[in-house]
Design an enzyme around this catalytic site. Structure first.
Site, PDB file in Angstrom:
ATOM      1  N   CYS A   2       0.835  -1.191   0.000  1.00 49.60           N
ATOM      2  CA  CYS A   2       0.000   0.000   0.000  1.00 49.60           C
ATOM      3  C   CYS A   2       0.871   1.242   0.000  1.00 49.60           C
ATOM      4  O   CYS A   2       2.078   1.180   0.225  1.00 49.60           O
ATOM      5  CB  CYS A   2      -0.888   0.032   1.237  1.00 49.60           C
ATOM      6  SG  CYS A   2      -1.916  -1.446   1.407  1.00 49.60           S
ATOM      7  N   GLY A  28      -0.379   0.644  -5.124  1.00 52.59           N
ATOM      8  CA  GLY A  28      -1.651  -0.041  -4.921  1.00 52.59           C
ATOM      9  C   GLY A  28      -2.717   0.482  -5.844  1.00 52.59           C
ATOM     10  O   GLY A  28      -2.905   1.687  -5.939  1.00 52.59           O
ATOM     11  N   ASN A 102       0.456   0.905   5.905  1.00 57.24           N
ATOM     12  CA  ASN A 102       1.244   0.168   4.924  1.00 57.24           C
ATOM     13  C   ASN A 102       2.094  -0.834   5.700  1.00 57.24           C
ATOM     14  O   ASN A 102       2.911  -0.434   6.523  1.00 57.24           O
ATOM     15  CB  ASN A 102       2.125   1.139   4.135  1.00 57.24           C
ATOM     16  CG  ASN A 102       3.077   0.441   3.166  1.00 57.24           C
ATOM     17  OD1 ASN A 102       4.094   0.984   2.800  1.00 57.24           O
ATOM     18  ND2 ASN A 102       2.757  -0.777   2.753  1.00 57.24           N
ATOM     19  N   GLY A 103       1.890  -2.110   5.422  1.00 56.74           N
ATOM     20  CA  GLY A 103       2.662  -3.134   6.125  1.00 56.74           C
ATOM     21  C   GLY A 103       1.792  -4.325   6.449  1.00 56.74           C
ATOM     22  O   GLY A 103       0.724  -4.509   5.880  1.00 56.74           O
ATOM     23  N   TYR A 258      11.880  -3.672  -6.912  1.00 57.78           N
ATOM     24  CA  TYR A 258      10.661  -3.611  -7.713  1.00 57.78           C
ATOM     25  C   TYR A 258       9.671  -2.569  -7.250  1.00 57.78           C
ATOM     26  O   TYR A 258       9.083  -1.858  -8.058  1.00 57.78           O
ATOM     27  CB  TYR A 258       9.972  -4.986  -7.688  1.00 57.78           C
ATOM     28  CG  TYR A 258       8.597  -4.987  -8.314  1.00 57.78           C
ATOM     29  CD1 TYR A 258       8.440  -5.023  -9.696  1.00 57.78           C
ATOM     30  CD2 TYR A 258       7.431  -4.939  -7.532  1.00 57.78           C
ATOM     31  CE1 TYR A 258       7.188  -5.006 -10.279  1.00 57.78           C
ATOM     32  CE2 TYR A 258       6.177  -4.924  -8.113  1.00 57.78           C
ATOM     33  CZ  TYR A 258       6.059  -4.962  -9.486  1.00 57.78           C
ATOM     34  OH  TYR A 258       4.822  -4.936 -10.056  1.00 57.78           O
TER      35      TYR A 258
END
Ligand code: AMP
Length: 488
Positions: A2, A28, A102-103, A258
């Site tokens: 995210c 996302g 996020n995580g 990436y």
């Protein structure tokens, strides 16, 4: 995975959050949302899909105030529901609260069971909701202390934004798995947060997963949020504290490979630079015998393989060519391909450019192989367009282990490198040769890209590379099951 964004003290906070999320869209695409505050109440808009289509001008007008947080969510298997879209917003004892995460919390299941045994009821399968319950049930007096209390009970990866009516609280977990950075946005007028005093020119504060979000809105990057750091941001400024026990830094190596945008700098290290250096090292580790500029071309898999291919081509003194052309208009298609149309899925996105491939030895460069299906189709495509030989080069080590800290990798059974040797994968891909960058090579590329950024205080490079090494810095009890719970 995210992306998160927050802004404090800007008269058009929701519009700024909208633009910030736009720049974080690569993190996302499944759903997105913004919660704003006008100091009296919170306003929320969440929707499926991408930022550009999820918000109309009217939606944004309905998000007043000078404080906002936003979230973009990555699509995961089976978990594609609006109810999982963030930011989540609740009312509780201390008032209104929104959260964007996020995580991935590794002890989510245990925390949830404990909360449920005490009577908590949950609306989603998201670990983020558990954090809200821990805050709501904490006996600490202030919101800040309740957040600290809650986060001391969770483990794993979190970059988090909390928002009440006037404040944004930003927290990065003690190991710093996911990135988070702080910026400042000068304001020309005297908006609510930008009222000039003699000491302070008008400005807003912004926080984001990646600094590319600041570039778009004209904000200045101030610094990365440190692992274990908590920032309380309101109109008067930013207060930093470190309420958690220090842990060794383990920021995610795959962000450099990436995930992050190449024009971002994470923890002082430029992502593009890392990728180019990884490409150069990849050729040093896995040269192609007898490669000559007259008959060999280096071809990236766009977009993810481009910087590594540039670095590889430069090191090899070979021509870099766009031998695969990417369509930028690929959405979901509802047209079912006939059985006879082979490679349809990949061809929708990538088409071989025969003019640079015919009769050439082709070195095709991508950042990673997950299941192997993309590379296998690409090898066939390159050959069908006339490539004489196809040499696959991957600018990271074999992805053999699932990520439990926020990157959506499939289970071990689906990761081709979990159960196959490089030679077996080469045969599956039908490539002439296959070479992966070693873990040492990748860590060296990060080190070379920013020697001043250094490593962790314990002398380790300071990165999590569990997806390549299986060396998980935080234990995860029954994590595969947990992942299914969260995402499915
Ligand atoms: P696969 O066909 O499953 O081997 O997918 C390989 C492609 O997926 C590569 O081109 C990668 O750039 C890309 N990739 C790697 N990791 C991820 C991820 N977590 N989410 C989406 N795509 C990824």
């Amino acid at each position: 995975m995210c992306g998160i964004f927050g802004v404090v003290g800007h008269p058009e906070a929701a519009n700024i959050a909208y633009l910030g999320l736009h720049a974080l869209q690569h993190r996302g695409q499944e759903s997105c949302g913004i919660v704003s505050s006008n100091a009296e109440e919170l306003f929320a808009h969440r929707a499926m899909g991408r930022v550009a289509s999820a918000f109309t001008p009217t939606d944004l007008e309905r998000l007043p105030g000078d404080v906002a947080i936003g979230h973009v969510r990555y699509s995961t298997a089976g978990g594609s529901h609006l109810k999982n879209a963030q930011p989540l917003a609740i009312d509780f004892e201390l008032g209104s609260l929104a959260i964007a995460h996020n995580g991935n919390l590794t002890n989510y299941e245990a925390v949830r069971q404990r909360l449920e045994a005490r009577g908590s009821i949950f609306q989603t399968r998201s670990d983020t909701e558990a954090v809200l319950h821990l805050i709501a049930t904490s006996r600490a007096a202030s919101l800040r202390d309740r957040i600290v209390d809650a986060l001391r009970q969770v483990e794993g990866a979190y970059s988090l934004l909390f928002q009440d009516l006037r404040t944004v609280i930003a927290v990065r977990d003690p190991m710093g798995f996911r990135p988070l950075c702080l910026g400042i946005l000068p304001l020309s007028g005297g908006g609510p947060g930008g009222r000039a005093t003699s000491a302070q020119p008008p400005r807003a504060y912004v926080v984001a997963s990646e600094p590319v979000a600041f570039d778009l809105i004209g904000a200045e990057f101030l610094r990365d949020v440190e692992p274990g750091e908590m920032l309380v941001i309101d109109r008067s400024g930013v207060q930093s504290s470190r309420p958690f026990d220090p842990r060794p830094r383990r920021s995610c190596l795959f962000e450099y490979v990436y995930f992050a945008r190449p024009d971002s700098r994470l923890d002082g290290v430029g992502v593009y630079d890392v990728r180019k250096r990884a490409g150069a090292r990849l050729f040093e580790e896995h040269p192609v015998d007898g490669a000559r500029a007259s008959d060999t071309v280096v071809v990236p898999v766009p977009d993810s393989g481009v910087p590594a291919a540039i670095g590889l081509a430069a090191r090899a003194a070979l021509p870099f060519e766009m031998g695969l052309i990417r369509s930028h208009y690929v959405g979901r298609t509802f047209i079912e391909p006939q059985q006879s149309i082979r490679h349809f899925g990949v061809r929708l996105k990538l088409n071989p450019n025969a003019s640079v491939l015919r009769d050439k030895r082709v070195i095709v460069v991508d950042d990673s192989i997950v299941r192997g299906t993309t590379s296998r189709k690409l090898v066939r495509m390159l050959r069908s367009a006339g490539a004489r030989e196809v040499h696959v080069r991957i600018s990271s080590p074999p992805t053999a282990w699932p990520c439990y800290y926020g990157i959506d990798t499939p289970t071990r059974a689906e990761l081709i490198a979990a159960s196959h040797s490089t030679e077996e994968i080469r045969r599956y891909l039908t490539a002439d040769t296959l070479g992966y960058l070693s873990l040492e090579g990748l860590l060296g590329a990060v080190r070379d890209a920013a020697p001043e950024a250094g490593g962790a205080s314990d002398g380790s490079p300071g990165h999590c590379h569990a997806c390549f090494s299986g060396d998980y810095p935080v234990p995860f009890a029954r994590a595969e099951r947990q992942l299914r719970l969260i995402h499915g």
